[in-house]
Design an enzyme around this catalytic site. Structure first.
Site, mmCIF file in Angstrom:
data_model
loop_
_atom_site.group_PDB
_atom_site.id
_atom_site.type_symbol
_atom_site.label_atom_id
_atom_site.label_comp_id
_atom_site.label_asym_id
_atom_site.label_seq_id
_atom_site.Cartn_x
_atom_site.Cartn_y
_atom_site.Cartn_z
ATOM 1 N N ARG A 150 -2.711 -16.802 6.806
ATOM 2 C CA ARG A 150 -2.227 -17.051 8.153
ATOM 3 C C ARG A 150 -3.128 -16.377 9.175
ATOM 4 O O ARG A 150 -3.908 -15.483 8.854
ATOM 5 C CB ARG A 150 -0.802 -16.534 8.285
ATOM 6 C CG ARG A 150 -0.716 -15.008 8.157
ATOM 7 C CD ARG A 150 0.600 -14.413 8.646
ATOM 8 N NE ARG A 150 1.468 -15.372 9.248
ATOM 9 C CZ ARG A 150 2.711 -15.640 8.809
ATOM 10 N NH1 ARG A 150 3.173 -15.001 7.764
ATOM 11 N NH2 ARG A 150 3.462 -16.494 9.430
ATOM 12 N N LYS A 195 7.882 -14.358 14.465
ATOM 13 C CA LYS A 195 8.871 -15.059 15.279
ATOM 14 C C LYS A 195 10.010 -14.117 15.653
ATOM 15 O O LYS A 195 10.574 -14.207 16.724
ATOM 16 C CB LYS A 195 9.465 -16.221 14.482
ATOM 17 C CG LYS A 195 8.714 -17.526 14.625
ATOM 18 C CD LYS A 195 9.641 -18.660 14.209
ATOM 19 C CE LYS A 195 8.945 -19.628 13.285
ATOM 20 N NZ LYS A 195 9.850 -20.642 12.730
ATOM 21 N N GLU A 241 10.294 -24.594 10.786
ATOM 22 C CA GLU A 241 11.734 -24.378 10.820
ATOM 23 C C GLU A 241 12.106 -24.295 12.297
ATOM 24 O O GLU A 241 11.484 -23.538 13.047
ATOM 25 C CB GLU A 241 12.117 -23.060 10.134
ATOM 26 C CG GLU A 241 13.637 -22.896 10.084
ATOM 27 C CD GLU A 241 14.115 -21.512 9.672
ATOM 28 O OE1 GLU A 241 13.280 -20.601 9.549
ATOM 29 O OE2 GLU A 241 15.338 -21.355 9.493
#
Length: 558
Positions: free
Chosen positions: A260, A270, A35
RNA sequence: UGUCCCAUAGUGUAACUGGCAACACGUCUGAUUUUGGUUCAGAAGAGUCUAGGUUCGAGCCCUAGUGGGACAACCA
């Protein structure tokens, strides 16, 4: 060349099984779907290496697709940085980069199809009402009063949502699944929301935007992605991912989740990285202390080292925290092979060689990289006045210290052996100001016939030809192993106040010509690279990583 | 008081059901070395969360428990 028989990770096993069964005619197509709302970090690198690496290994391709369905947080700045980072890591995507927004029209058609099947409806409830009716993980939800609108009414309202007749938040399109499902994502999930925001690619064309669940899987399907690999938190979305594919009767991409990456002493969120940038705790997304790809690049990490790191950490489904030392090992391993050895004194102290003729210069040959015979050699200027590292001299050498002290001898790298005969103290500070040595003329490097015993070789720089250099010493950004793992404390409390130290060093003259993509080993000190801010007028180097230091370790023990 | 996922040396990742659980990083020795780096040789470190079960035989299969994680954004 050396084909180690590596065992397969669970995703490779799935792929090999699919290949064996000739699923999709043996075609493999993965995708990397960032994204564009932030910079890529080392965690994304894991995903990039996995997706691109898998395709490479099995003769497939990888799409680079921007998941740009939320115009209010996304920006072209991020798109550009992501393209650059993926390329820098060494990967080429299939054709041009694509965007979920390329499919907005198709997605809209899919929504219409679902409405016509009686599987989607327009809900006038507010966000709060919808949340309230959703129930909780342990209690079933209740159906919206708008759930059973006619197909015609839904079609009409959805069309008017698109044309902008309603304001943000007034209506949403929902899938009609099951308000009592134990999986919350199946409780009539939102497909579209009204957002009158300008999109970085489609501009003002759309007043409605699809939600992740109604964009991602459909995009996979449109592109005929065979293996859609994502992280564990999307696992609960998989039943919905499959529900849409099944009801729409479109290409059945398969979603596979893996754990992850978490790195010790590092944050990967983020949102929090953005906070570091906006709060000016770091100089930007590419601050060398950031775990971003651009930060690592500026720090001096190489794509190879990051790829090797990603290979080494493996792929599995359990939560993991990788020790940063493995990342550091990966850079050292690569830099050791490619970095040119140079001499830079970081904390200079003057050494005068009293029996070497003043004003005399001598050129000495120095191998650029003993690990690489192709690297050649260069010449160093030697004279009677040099800089050496303050740490390489002790007035009263402690046990186990093999370097210089009164009466002790060392070799000056690629030059002569010297013996310390005296030192001068600075009256004001009490610190050593100058060291006086005798050199041994018959001990020249490569033609040493002296019988002087030395235990160490130290680096040095000729005072007259030395160039000034600003050196930025980076250390880990956080002092805590898991800065964001404390429920009662903010991660900012763990910032390392000494994560950046700027010093002024003295470098050998050859470093004047260094360019941004060079990597150096400052002998005995670590690996360094020129910062983009560096210029011929003002040299600025970043420390990528220190060398392993057995002496530091031993000192710590005493 | 729900559903789902996960559980192997300090950290990661392996192990076709059946040779004393392997590899990497880290740690510790020692050798080599004109970088206290690199390289090389070696060592320590788990008996696979627990309890049952299936089997001649289970880290791998089943059940339960325990522990950890995910899920209730008009974020992705």
């Amino acid at each position: 060349m050396s084909e180690e028989k590596k065992t397969l990770n669970f995703i490779e096993q799935i792929v090999e099984k699919d290949l064996l069964e000739n699923k999709h005619g043996g075609r493999i197509l993965t995708r990397f779907p960032p994204e564009p709302n932030g910079y890529l970090h080392i965690g994304h690198a894991k995903s990039i290496v996995l997706n691109f690496g898998l395709a490479q290994k099995y003769g497939g391709k990888t799409n680079l697709r921007f998941d740009d369905t939320n115009p209010t947080t996304e920006d072209v700045e991020y798109v550009d940085s992501i393209l650059e980072d993926v390329r820098w890591l060494g990967y080429s995507w299939n054709g041009d980069a694509v965007y979920a927004s390329d499919y907005f029209e198709q997605l809209y058609e899919f929504a219409l199809a679902l409405i016509k099947k009686g599987l989607a409806y327009v809900d006038d409830s507010s966000a709060e009402e919808i949340a309230a009716m959703k129930g909780t993980p342990t209690e079933p939800g209740i159906e919206s009063p708008f759930r059973n609108r006619s197909v015609e009414e839904n079609l009409d309202l959805f069309e008017r949502m698109r044309t902008g007749e309603f304001g943000d938040g007034q209506k949403v399109l929902r899938a009609k699944v099951d308000m009592a499902a134990p999986n919350m994502h199946l409780r009539d999930p939102l497909m579209y929301r009204i957002k009158k925001a300008r999109h970085h690619r489609t501009g003002d064309k759309w007043n409605i935007y699809p939600m992740y669940d109604f964009a991602h899987g459909q995009s996979d399907s449109i592109e005929q992605i065979t293996h859609s690999i994502c992280t564990l938190e999307f696992e609960v979305h998989r039943p919905l991912y499959e529900w849409f594919i099944q009801k729409l009767e479109i290409f059945p991409s398969r979603q596979i989740e893996f754990a992850r990456l978490n790195l010790s002493y590092t944050i990967m969120s983020k949102r929090r990285l953005l906070k570091l940038v906006e709060g000016k705790y770091v100089s930007g997304w590419d601050d060398p202390r950031m775990p971003t790809i651009s930060g690592l690049r500026r720090r001096g990490y190489t794509p190879e080292s990051i790829r090797n790191f990603a290979d080494r950490i493996g792929i599995a489904r359990r939560e993991n925290v990788i020790d940063v030392s493995l990342l550091e090992f990966s850079v050292r391993e690569h830099l050791n092979k490619i970095a040119k050895r140079v001499m830079v004194v970081m904390d200079p102290i003057k050494m005068v060689i009293t029996n070497y003729p003043a004003g005399q210069n001598e050129l000495l040959d120095s191998v650029n990289n003993p690990e690489d015979d192709q690297s050649g050699s260069r010449q160093l200027i030697f004279s009677n006045t040099l800089y050496i590292e303050r740490d390489d001299f002790m007035v009263e050498p402690q046990k186990g210290f093999y370097r210089l002290g009164p009466g002790l001898s060392v070799r000056l790298k690629d030059a002569y052996k010297v013996t310390c005969e005296n030192f001068v103290l600075d009256e004001a500070t009490g610190k050593v100001k100058e060291i006086h040595c005798l050199y041994h003329p018959d001990s020249k490097s490569g033609q040493d016939t002296s019988s002087v015993n030395v235990k160490a070789t130290i680096h040095w720089v000729d005072v007259n030809s030395a160039v000034n250099m600003e050196i930025r010493l980076y250390d880990r950004l956080f002092l805590d192993e898991a800065p964001d793992g404390h429920k009662d404390k903010d991660f900012l409390e763990f910032l390392n106040p000494d994560s950046l130290k700027v010093i002024q060093g003295k470098a050998e003259a050859s470093l004047k010509d260094a360019t941004t993509h060079d990597h150096f080993q400052f002998m005995r000190m670590g690996y360094f690279c020129p910062d983009p801010d560096s210029s011929t007028e003002k040299l600025i180097f970043n420390r990528t990583v220190t060398l392993k230091d057995a002496w530091q370790k031993q000192k710590g023990k005493n």
